[in-house]
Scaffold this active site. Structure first.
Site, PDB file in Angstrom:
ATOM      1  N   THR A   1       0.835  -1.200   0.000  1.00 55.56           N
ATOM      2  CA  THR A   1       0.000   0.000   0.000  1.00 55.56           C
ATOM      3  C   THR A   1       0.873   1.256   0.000  1.00 55.56           C
ATOM      4  O   THR A   1       0.621   2.205  -0.751  1.00 55.56           O
ATOM      5  CB  THR A   1      -0.929  -0.004   1.234  1.00 55.56           C
ATOM      6  OG1 THR A   1      -1.708  -1.202   1.207  1.00 55.56           O
ATOM      7  CG2 THR A   1      -1.846   1.200   1.258  1.00 55.56           C
TER       8      THR A   1
ATOM      9  N   ASN B   1      -5.742  -9.563  -7.579  1.00 54.32           N
ATOM     10  CA  ASN B   1      -5.764 -10.361  -6.349  1.00 54.32           C
ATOM     11  C   ASN B   1      -6.987 -11.258  -6.226  1.00 54.32           C
ATOM     12  O   ASN B   1      -6.941 -12.292  -5.580  1.00 54.32           O
ATOM     13  CB  ASN B   1      -5.678  -9.446  -5.126  1.00 54.32           C
ATOM     14  CG  ASN B   1      -6.543  -8.213  -5.240  1.00 54.32           C
ATOM     15  OD1 ASN B   1      -6.439  -7.458  -6.209  1.00 54.32           O
ATOM     16  ND2 ASN B   1      -7.398  -8.010  -4.269  1.00 54.32           N
TER      17      ASN B   1
ATOM     18  N   GLN C   1       0.651  -8.997  -6.346  1.00 51.07           N
ATOM     19  CA  GLN C   1       0.242 -10.401  -6.510  1.00 51.07           C
ATOM     20  C   GLN C   1       1.067 -11.133  -7.559  1.00 51.07           C
ATOM     21  O   GLN C   1       0.931 -12.345  -7.705  1.00 51.07           O
ATOM     22  CB  GLN C   1      -1.244 -10.492  -6.895  1.00 51.07           C
ATOM     23  CG  GLN C   1      -2.188 -10.048  -5.800  1.00 51.07           C
ATOM     24  CD  GLN C   1      -2.177 -10.963  -4.578  1.00 51.07           C
ATOM     25  OE1 GLN C   1      -1.696 -12.111  -4.632  1.00 51.07           O
ATOM     26  NE2 GLN C   1      -2.693 -10.478  -3.465  1.00 51.07           N
TER      27      GLN C   1
ATOM     28  N   GLY D   1       6.158  -7.930   0.847  1.00 45.45           N
ATOM     29  CA  GLY D   1       6.785  -9.135   1.396  1.00 45.45           C
ATOM     30  C   GLY D   1       5.818 -10.230   1.806  1.00 45.45           C
ATOM     31  O   GLY D   1       6.041 -11.407   1.521  1.00 45.45           O
ATOM     32  N   HIS D   2       4.715  -9.845   2.443  1.00 42.98           N
ATOM     33  CA  HIS D   2       3.878 -10.894   3.041  1.00 42.98           C
ATOM     34  C   HIS D   2       3.084 -11.702   2.028  1.00 42.98           C
ATOM     35  O   HIS D   2       2.415 -12.663   2.379  1.00 42.98           O
ATOM     36  CB  HIS D   2       2.971 -10.321   4.144  1.00 42.98           C
ATOM     37  CG  HIS D   2       1.809  -9.506   3.687  1.00 42.98           C
ATOM     38  ND1 HIS D   2       0.519 -10.001   3.677  1.00 42.98           N
ATOM     39  CD2 HIS D   2       1.713  -8.235   3.249  1.00 42.98           C
ATOM     40  CE1 HIS D   2      -0.313  -9.057   3.264  1.00 42.98           C
ATOM     41  NE2 HIS D   2       0.385  -7.977   2.993  1.00 42.98           N
TER      42      HIS D   2
ATOM     43  N   THR E   1      13.986   4.830  10.251  1.00 43.25           N
ATOM     44  CA  THR E   1      14.985   3.784  10.508  1.00 43.25           C
ATOM     45  C   THR E   1      14.552   2.488   9.828  1.00 43.25           C
ATOM     46  O   THR E   1      13.389   2.090   9.905  1.00 43.25           O
ATOM     47  CB  THR E   1      15.143   3.581  12.027  1.00 43.25           C
ATOM     48  OG1 THR E   1      15.553   4.829  12.569  1.00 43.25           O
ATOM     49  CG2 THR E   1      16.178   2.513  12.344  1.00 43.25           C
TER      50      THR E   1
ATOM     51  N   CYS F   1      -9.614  -7.431   1.951  1.00 42.02           N
ATOM     52  CA  CYS F   1      -9.825  -6.039   2.339  1.00 42.02           C
ATOM     53  C   CYS F   1     -11.286  -5.637   2.240  1.00 42.02           C
ATOM     54  O   CYS F   1     -11.714  -4.690   2.874  1.00 42.02           O
ATOM     55  CB  CYS F   1      -9.000  -5.121   1.448  1.00 42.02           C
ATOM     56  SG  CYS F   1      -7.312  -5.652   1.326  1.00 42.02           S
TER      57      CYS F   1
HETATM   58  N1  PLP Z   1      -2.134  -4.563  -4.086  1.00 39.73           N
HETATM   59  C1  PLP Z   1      -2.650  -5.787  -4.236  1.00 39.73           C
HETATM   60  C2  PLP Z   1      -2.946  -6.282  -5.614  1.00 39.73           C
HETATM   61  C3  PLP Z   1      -2.894  -6.584  -3.123  1.00 39.73           C
HETATM   62  O1  PLP Z   1      -3.419  -7.808  -3.286  1.00 39.73           O
HETATM   63  C4  PLP Z   1      -2.606  -6.073  -1.836  1.00 39.73           C
HETATM   64  C5  PLP Z   1      -2.912  -6.853  -0.630  1.00 39.73           C
HETATM   65  O2  PLP Z   1      -3.867  -7.630  -0.612  1.00 39.73           O
HETATM   66  C6  PLP Z   1      -2.041  -4.791  -1.742  1.00 39.73           C
HETATM   67  C7  PLP Z   1      -1.817  -4.056  -2.885  1.00 39.73           C
HETATM   68  C8  PLP Z   1      -1.675  -4.201  -0.428  1.00 39.73           C
HETATM   69  O3  PLP Z   1      -0.475  -4.759   0.030  1.00 39.73           O
HETATM   70  P1  PLP Z   1      -0.074  -4.611   1.573  1.00 39.73           P
HETATM   71  O4  PLP Z   1      -0.975  -5.509   2.339  1.00 39.73           O
HETATM   72  O5  PLP Z   1       1.351  -5.037   1.633  1.00 39.73           O
HETATM   73  O6  PLP Z   1      -0.246  -3.183   1.922  1.00 39.73           O
END
Ligand code: PLP
Length: 397
Positions: free
Chosen positions: A80, A158, A186, A207-208, A244, A332
């Site tokens: 994000t 996603n 993604q 990363g996640h 940091t 989300c």
């Molecule tokens: N963009 C896409 C296509 C995503 O699927 C997501 C998370 O689901 C994000 C952005 C947001 O990433 P983050 O959770 O690292 O802020």
């Protein structure tokens, strides 16, 4: 805890054991601040650069400066932040241009940001998608003009997994003097990416989504692309992102990228087989379903399936009793009763959009997971349909 059948890897992924091992020392003995003068802190800066190069390697960005550093990668806190930083930088650097072009199916990290920007007087032009969620390049041509500061289209969606022709779209943006950004959160680690062979200016990753922990992301900024920092303060990240450094997260992201690069081909074969097996078995056993997306061009790990005439949330609650973790729409948007903006943009009827479940696989899933889902799901759907007035009325027209 009982066994968890985790098929929600587009929402987040398990941290790989190798990644966890790599990051551990930075919580214990290696806790210095990389900006410090003494070696205990300052030398950790080298670890940041090693990780940066690994991220660059995964996405095919081979440029290295005289110190062998990849200056095209900027570490951030998440996807994000990377998305926000890319768009806002473009607007600040081109104040005379008042338009942003994005697709209808972007993640809220782009869509909600753009809604906010619209309130400040900008024009937001949405590129439509067809029934399969595909973008027609002629619509991009129509939308982009000399007033456009930036075009942003995701590499992969996603919810439905569609992969978009981002380099073709970048060319259209450039022809009109606009920057091009892609949200590749993604895509990175799931499909091959070669930044040396495309003309994308900015790319976000997180990363996640690829077995690193939450709280670390990166923004690729092509060499020569002007960039205005999003977070202002100290001189970290060559004065392009203050704060940091999240050293453990950065090292973890580097390791996760290294693993993804080594395994991407094999992993894709495995997850695709599982995804296809799930789709085939569900189609054999459950009537009135739709499999959504562009079958010729989608992520190998993602299945978006609509079970008509019932609520996705109800399906998820019943699956949760068997420890099956999937999602309806994107994580989300869970919690809102509106069907997902992606499925609505594709024109799915409400009766199908409401009953849509996303299953997304990772390297840690097995055929036993698929078999378990296929055993538990049909009775769940049957039970919910028994109570559904829409199901009972479906043939009375
Ligand atoms: N963009 C896409 C296509 C995503 O699927 C997501 C998370 O689901 C994000 C952005 C947001 O990433 P983050 O959770 O690292 O802020």
């Amino acid at each position: 805890m009982d066994r968890i059948i985790y098929v929600d890897n587009n929402a987040t992924t398990a941290v790989a054991p190798e990644v966890f091992e790599e990051m551990k020392p930075y919580f214990t003995e290696l806790y210095g601040n990389p900006s410090s003068m003494y070696r205990f802190g300052g030398e950790l800066g080298k670890d940041i650069e090693i990780a940066r190069n690994k991220v660059a390697d995964l996405i095919g960005s081979t440029y290295r400066d005289k110190d062998n550093k990849s200056s095209e990668i900027l570490f951030t806190s998440c996807g994000t932040e990377s998305d926000n930083a890319a768009i806002l930088s473009a607007l600040q650097l081109n104040p005379e241009k008042r338009k942003i072009v994005i697709s209808e199916v972007e993640h809220p990290a782009i869509l909600s940001l753009c809604k906010d920007i619209q309130r400040k007087g900008y024009i937001i032009e949405l590129i439509p998608v067809d029934k399969k969620g595909k973008i027609n390049l002629a619509d991009v041509e129509k939308a982009v003009d000399a007033n456009t500061a930036i075009v942003s289209v995701m590499w992969a969606n996603n919810e439905i997994g569609n992969i978009y022709p981002v380099n073709e779209i970048a060319k259209i943006a450039h022809k009109n003097g606009a920057l091009f950004h892609t949200d590749a959160v993604q895509a990175v680690g799931k499909v091959p990416i070669n930044m040396d062979e495309n003309e994308i200016d900015l790319l976000s990753l997180s990363g996640h989504k690829l077995h690193a922990p939450k709280g670390i992301g990166a923004l690729y900024i092509r060499r020569g692309t002007r960039f205005r920092p999003f977070i202002i303060g100290g001189h970290q990240e060559s004065s392009r992102r203050a704060g940091t450094e999240n050293l453990a997260g950065i090292v973890a992201l580097g390791k996760a990228c290294e693993l993804a690069k080594e395994n991407i081909e094999n992993e894709n074969i495995v997850v695709k087989k599982l995804r296809n097996s799930l789709e085939i078995k569900i189609a054999e056993q459950i009537s009135d379903i739709r499999i959504n997306g562009d079958f010729e061009n989608r992520l190998p790990n993602t299945a978006s399936i609509s079970f008509e005439y019932i609520e996705g949330e109800a399906i998820l609650m019943l699956l949760d009793q068997f420890n099956i973790c999937a999602s309806s729409g994107s994580a989300c948007t869970t919690g809102s009763l509106e069907p997902s903006h992606v499925l609505r943009a594709m024109g799915l009827p409400y009766t199908a959009a409401h009953g849509t479940i996303r299953f997304s696989f990772s390297r840690y899933n097995t055929q036993a997971d698929v078999d378990f889902i296929v055993e538990k799901l049909p009775p769940v759907i049957e039970k919910l349909r028994e109570y559904s007035p829409f199901w009972q009325d479906k043939d009375k027209k």
